[in-house]
Design a protein around this motif. Structure first.
Motif, mmCIF file in Angstrom:
data_model
loop_
_atom_site.group_PDB
_atom_site.id
_atom_site.type_symbol
_atom_site.label_atom_id
_atom_site.label_comp_id
_atom_site.label_asym_id
_atom_site.label_seq_id
_atom_site.Cartn_x
_atom_site.Cartn_y
_atom_site.Cartn_z
ATOM 1 N N GLU A 227 0.835 -1.206 0.000
ATOM 2 C CA GLU A 227 0.000 0.000 0.000
ATOM 3 C C GLU A 227 0.866 1.252 0.000
ATOM 4 O O GLU A 227 0.570 2.242 -0.677
ATOM 5 N N SER A 268 -8.562 -0.536 -3.776
ATOM 6 C CA SER A 268 -9.785 -0.511 -2.972
ATOM 7 C C SER A 268 -9.472 -0.284 -1.496
ATOM 8 O O SER A 268 -10.150 0.496 -0.808
ATOM 9 N N LYS A 269 -8.421 -0.942 -0.985
ATOM 10 C CA LYS A 269 -8.047 -0.769 0.425
ATOM 11 C C LYS A 269 -7.570 0.659 0.692
ATOM 12 O O LYS A 269 -7.884 1.247 1.735
ATOM 13 N N ARG A 271 -8.484 3.347 -0.938
ATOM 14 C CA ARG A 271 -9.646 4.235 -0.972
ATOM 15 C C ARG A 271 -10.322 4.293 0.401
ATOM 16 O O ARG A 271 -10.693 5.364 0.891
ATOM 17 N N LYS A 272 -10.457 3.143 1.026
ATOM 18 C CA LYS A 272 -11.120 3.100 2.336
ATOM 19 C C LYS A 272 -10.319 3.854 3.389
ATOM 20 O O LYS A 272 -10.873 4.532 4.248
ATOM 21 N N LYS A 273 -8.994 3.752 3.312
ATOM 22 C CA LYS A 273 -8.151 4.429 4.297
ATOM 23 C C LYS A 273 -8.087 5.932 4.070
ATOM 24 O O LYS A 273 -7.760 6.690 4.984
ATOM 25 N N GLU A 275 -10.764 7.640 3.138
ATOM 26 C CA GLU A 275 -12.123 8.164 3.282
ATOM 27 C C GLU A 275 -12.253 9.221 4.368
ATOM 28 O O GLU A 275 -13.200 10.012 4.359
ATOM 29 N N ASN A 281 -9.110 11.329 -3.134
ATOM 30 C CA ASN A 281 -9.757 10.127 -3.653
ATOM 31 C C ASN A 281 -8.942 9.573 -4.811
ATOM 32 O O ASN A 281 -8.295 10.311 -5.560
#
Length: 296
Positions: A227, A268-269, A271-273, A275, A281
């Protein structure tokens, strides 16, 4: 045997004398730099006021004052203004570069523009002695008129007065330790510098690359190694399309396996972190790749 002992004794005397001379040389060097350092620091504060003056002129304000420059920490200063102003990030970068080029001690520094209301960072960048290590993003976007303070932190480049005091106070102990070390048969290897941290800014968020952490609105979020590598590529090219093939090549090629779904999973991971900050974004650019969008 007697000759060997005399030889060892002579070596010890030589090493002890060398140690004493070394510390005396350091002390002389420290004090010879004192007057010059004080002058350069005073000159730096004048340059900082000049930066504030030029920013006011660029904002269309030729009457209000630049308040006295305040030293808020070791090697860190704050420029304050009497009235609100607006600024262009690229003009700020160019102005600081041009004026601080006249400061022989200002090889590397970090600039953060803070909002007076909540002390949040509205814009920031880092300038290095080696230009390829500069971190400058989001230029060309005018900031709204408001109350701002500009913090400039310089990388230490010389021995300061506090360090000189420690050298003098610890001279006897240092001389003894130096003598013991010089008697040692095995040389000591220098330890790596663990204090350096590669910090990048993503809008108002901080990205600590070395320690694999995101700091958003005061909250620290841990990242995995992959990441971190993915986000670093995005952070170095904000608001620019990064091709999918480039991400796969730079992240997985060395491992010998490239899996398309793996990239989608890490995106995807991330993006969540991210948020926690609605202004950051990662979006899909169909047929090309991805883009890290940072809005202000």
């Amino acid at each position: 045997m007697h000759f060997s002992r005399n030889l060892l004794s002579g070596k010890h005397k030589y090493l002890f004398g060398s140690t004493i001379l070394l510390f005396i040389s350091v002390i002389c060097l420290a004090f010879s730099m004192e007057d010059n350092d004080d002058f350069e620091i005073s000159r730096r504060e004048v340059l900082l006021r000049r930066i504030g003056h030029e920013l006011l002129l660029q904002s269309g304000d030729s009457k209000s004052r630049v308040l006295p420059v305040e030293k808020i920490a070791e090697n860190e200063y704050q420029i304050r203004f009497e009235n609100d102003l607006t600024f262009q990030p690229d003009s700020l970068v160019n102005t600081t570069r041009r004026l601080l080029a006249n400061d022989p001690l200002a090889h590397s520094y970090v600039v953060n523009v803070l909002s007076c209301n909540n002390a949040s960072v509205v814009y920031g960048y880092a300038i290095s002695q080696n230009k390829k290590d500069d971190i400058v993003a989001c230029i060309g976007r005018a900031q709204p008129k408001a109350c701002y303070r500009i913090n400039i932190k310089f990388k230490p480049t010389a021995i300061n007065a506090t360090t000189k005091g420690y050298i003098l106070g610890g001279l006897p102990f240092l001389a003894f330790v130096g003598f013991i070390f010089l008697r040692s048969v095995k040389p000591r290897r220098a330890l790596p510098d663990d204090q350096y941290t590669d910090m990048l800014t993503l809008g108002t968020a901080w990205f600590d690359v070395k320690n694999r952490k995101l700091i958003i609105n005061g909250k620290t979020i841990d990242l995995t190694g992959t990441e971190t590598r993915v986000l670093r590529i995005f952070a170095l090219s904000p608001n620019e399309t990064v091709e999918r093939s480039r991400l796969q090549k730079e992240i997985w090629e060395d491992e010998g396996v490239v899996v398309g779904r793996s990239l989608d999973m890490f995106i995807s991971k991330l993006r969540k972190k991210l948020e926690l900050d609605p202004n950051i974004n990662i979006v899909v650019i169909r047929g090309k790749g991805y883009k890290l969008e940072i809005s202000y």
